[in-house]
Write a protein that holds these residues in place. Structure first.
Motif, short mmCIF file in Angstrom:
data_model
loop_
_atom_site.label_atom_id
_atom_site.label_comp_id
_atom_site.label_asym_id
_atom_site.label_seq_id
_atom_site.Cartn_x
_atom_site.Cartn_y
_atom_site.Cartn_z
N ALA A 10 0.84 -1.21 0.00
CA ALA A 10 0.00 0.00 0.00
C ALA A 10 0.87 1.25 0.00
CB ALA A 10 -0.94 -0.01 1.20
N GLU A 11 1.95 1.21 0.77
CA GLU A 11 2.85 2.36 0.81
C GLU A 11 3.50 2.61 -0.56
OE1 GLU A 11 3.36 4.72 2.88
OE2 GLU A 11 5.21 5.61 2.11
N ASP A 67 1.09 4.12 -2.85
CA ASP A 67 0.42 5.30 -2.31
C ASP A 67 -1.09 5.11 -2.21
OD1 ASP A 67 0.10 7.85 -1.28
OD2 ASP A 67 0.03 8.82 -3.25
N LEU A 68 -1.50 3.96 -1.68
CA LEU A 68 -2.92 3.66 -1.51
C LEU A 68 -3.29 3.73 -0.04
CD1 LEU A 68 -3.26 0.46 -3.73
CD2 LEU A 68 -4.03 2.77 -4.30
N PRO A 69 -4.52 4.17 0.27
CA PRO A 69 -4.98 4.02 1.65
C PRO A 69 -5.16 2.53 1.96
CG PRO A 69 -6.76 4.82 0.26
CD PRO A 69 -5.53 4.77 -0.61
N GLN A 70 -4.91 2.16 3.21
CA GLN A 70 -5.01 0.74 3.59
C GLN A 70 -5.97 0.59 4.77
OE1 GLN A 70 -0.89 0.57 4.95
NE2 GLN A 70 -1.55 -0.17 6.96
N ILE A 71 -6.66 -0.54 4.79
CA ILE A 71 -7.36 -0.96 6.01
C ILE A 71 -7.00 -2.42 6.21
CG2 ILE A 71 -9.57 -1.22 7.20
CD1 ILE A 71 -10.71 0.95 5.40
N VAL A 99 -13.81 4.01 2.86
CA VAL A 99 -12.67 4.38 2.03
C VAL A 99 -13.09 4.30 0.57
CG1 VAL A 99 -11.74 2.00 1.97
CG2 VAL A 99 -10.19 3.94 1.67
#
Lengths: 260, 331
Positions: free
Chosen positions: A132-133, A136-140, A169
């Motif tokens: 995710a990093e 550059d994605l939001p993560q849950i 999200v």
């Protein structure tokens, strides 16, 4: 909607036993399986395919025999499968693994990336958030429930120590999923036949735009210095007695240790 | 990166709803030992909203410095605000070591940060030591459920990052006389990256039990069979003033909840007394309980691996022995 599920082939650790004499692991003959949390993630992707016609791609990084779990995923209903395999990936820690997978994901289109929370052979839970990093994605993480509005927004139930949270999200995003979140479907007979008719795409390190120095052992900041087996604790005495004697033995032991 | 520039042992002082988590105090205890071995400082990174008052507790438990980032976006944990705050602290302070609890928060935040800082992260460490000659951190973790241990090092990148599960390290007793400093650390957040919204926080009573704090655990496995069988364990736990816990099999069968699960995918416990009843002893389970002082196992199968780690083993029927023991203890 395009969904990519990251899966891993792992030894079925529930089948690993200890050698009672040496205290070492007996790994011979232990079957390989699709990591359970990853299978839970695949099930969510297939549910979104059922409901919204999502296109589901599965990807794994591993040795050539990891083809097995990709075929299993296609037999369950995945549309496309990619095997990322190259000696240059060997010896990768979680950071180098996530770099390689993220490199492959950058070559693909996606709205949603799903990974298992953790693999049962390493239990680190790191590769999903690291991917995710890089992207550059939001993560849950720790996802145990999932709803999609059919447009852009996911409503996610995330497990916590105290209970759960409900989070929202927008796509694109990355989720890591628990195996206990759902019950993965079985392969169908037709699906199995189809899966062996379909092609598994094999990608090597040349296919991804990642500097070779960031892959495999050379791209791994952590290195195993040594590994060792823990000296087996001296086993206590085992009694085969009737329950009256058993109760007496236990009570005497508790008194001896000042517990009662 | 010149690793000689990176100094001091940093601990992510996890708080939830204004309560410092025990694992943060346990990490401070270990950080104290590491910092003393290195002749460096222990720094606690405290993130949240309106949590300044918690700094004193961290100092009492071993912190020399508390770095406080107070922002409304840090009230309920989400990944990005926390990752930005710690990244800013690391950029400014250059820690040699950064420890996090292996909680749902630490296991979400740790890898995100490790990637952002391009460094290594070793999960679920059970031992942390300094290698005397090189001053690197030696991070030991179990593999395959605990019997195989690996010592991992991160020699060329900083900070050296580890997560440690709750209950593994020992907190030092609070010392109210300890002195330390508190720094209000300002972070320029990029709020456009805050893309996850927490809509609802739900607590479930069944998850509030803390088996890691129990002195006595009465733990059941497949041999317990059913919820009916589990009641016998609850009665025994009650007379001993303990809690009931279980192996994974009982959780998967729906007999008890995950918060009571002991083992690799559950909790690590070290009670004074651990009853393993009808638990065969898969290595994943043993990894979570072999630190107990006294282990008493009851199992029908005399070849069950649980007898390898038990201090006392009884080959027999728990459904008879447990009620008889409960009755005898009541007298």
């Amino acid at each position: 909607m395009k969904i990519i599920v990251c899966i891993k082939q792992v030894p079925d650790t529930t089948e690993i036993k200890l050698d009672p004499v040496t205290g070492t692991l007996i790994r011979d003959g232990v079957p390989s399986i699709m990591n359970p949390d990853d299978k839970g993630g695949l099930e969510y992707a297939l549910q979104l395919k059922d409901q919204y016609g999502a296109e589901v791609t599965v990807i794994t990084m591993g040795p050539p025999q990891a083809d097995d779990i990709l075929r299993e995923a296609m037999a369950m209903g995945a549309d496309r499968a990619i095997l990322l395999t190259d000696r240059k990936f060997a010896g990768a820690d979680t950071l180098a693994t996530s770099k390689a997978l993220a490199g492959a994901l950058k070559e693909l289109e996606y709205d949603l990336i799903i990974a298992g929370r953790q693999a049962i052979d390493g239990d680190t839970a790191q590769v999903g958030p690291e991917i995710a990093e890089w992207l550059d994605l939001p993560q849950i993480s720790y996802v145990e429930g999932l709803e999609y509005d059919g447009k852009k927004t996911l409503t996610v139930r995330k497990q916590t120590e105290e209970g759960y949270q409900v989070c929202k999200v927008d796509t694109p995003c990355l989720l890591t999923v628990l195996a206990s979140a759902n019950k993965a479907r079985y392969m169908t007979v037709g699906g199995i036949c189809d899966a062996y008719g379909k092609e598994v795409e094999v990608w090597t390190a040349d296919k991804i735009k990642v500097d070779p120095s960031e892959l495999g052992l050379s791209g791994s900041p952590t290195k195993v210095k040594k590994s060792f087996t823990k000296g087996a604790k001296a086993a206590g005495k085992v009694f085969e007695v009737d329950e009256k004697e058993a109760v007496e033995l236990i009570i005497n032991k508790l008194k001896e240790k000042y517990i009662i | 990166m010149n690793i000689a520039d990176y100094k001091n042992v940093y601990v992510f002082a996890e708080q939830r709803e204004g309560k410092i988590q025990n694992v943060a105090l346990e990490l401070l205890g270990k950080a104290r030992d590491l910092a003393d071995a290195l002749n460096e400082k222990v720094c606690a990174v405290l993130l949240g909203s309106g949590i300044k008052d918690l700094a004193a507790t961290l100092i009492a438990h071993g912190a020399d410095e508390v770095l406080l980032v107070d922002d409304p976006s840090l009230d309920v944990y989400t990944t990005e605000p926390y990752a930005q705050a710690i990244k800013a602290v690391v950029d400014a302070k250059k820690p040699g070591i950064l420890l996090l609890g292996a909680t749902t928060i630490g296991r979400d935040l740790g890898p995100r940060l490790a990637a952002r800082m391009q460094t290594g992260l070793t999960a679920d460490c059970t031992e942390l030591d300094i290698e005397a000659e090189t001053r690197h951190l030696m991070m030991t973790r179990p593999a395959f459920g605990g019997n195989l241990l690996a010592t991992i090092m991160c020699t060329d990148h900083r900070p050296q990052m580890s997560t440690v599960r709750p209950g593994v390290m020992m907190a030092k007793p609070a010392d109210a006389a300890r002195k330390g400093t508190v720094e209000d650390f300002k972070v320029n957040f990029d709020r456009s990256k805050f893309r996850v919204k927490v809509e609802k926080v739900v607590k479930e009573q069944k998850n509030l039990v803390d088996i890691t704090a129990a002195k006595v655990l009465v733990s059941g496995g497949r041999g317990v069979g059913s919820a009916e069988g589990f009641k016998k364990l609850e009665a025994l736990a009650q007379v001993l003033g303990g809690e009931v816990s279980s192996s994974r099999a009982m959780v998967d069968a729906g007999v008890t909840e995950h918060a009571r699960q002991v083992g690799q995918t559950g909790k690590t416990v070290r009670p004074d007394l651990y009853f393993a009843l009808g638990i065969s002893g898969a290595i994943q389970h043993l990894a979570g309980m072999e630190g107990a002082d006294l282990i008493i196992a009851v199992n029908k199968d005399k070849f069950a691996p649980i007898f390898e780690v038990a201090d006392m083993g009884i080959v027999g029927d728990l459904h008879k022995i447990v009620p008889a023991l409960t009755a005898a203890l009541k007298k």
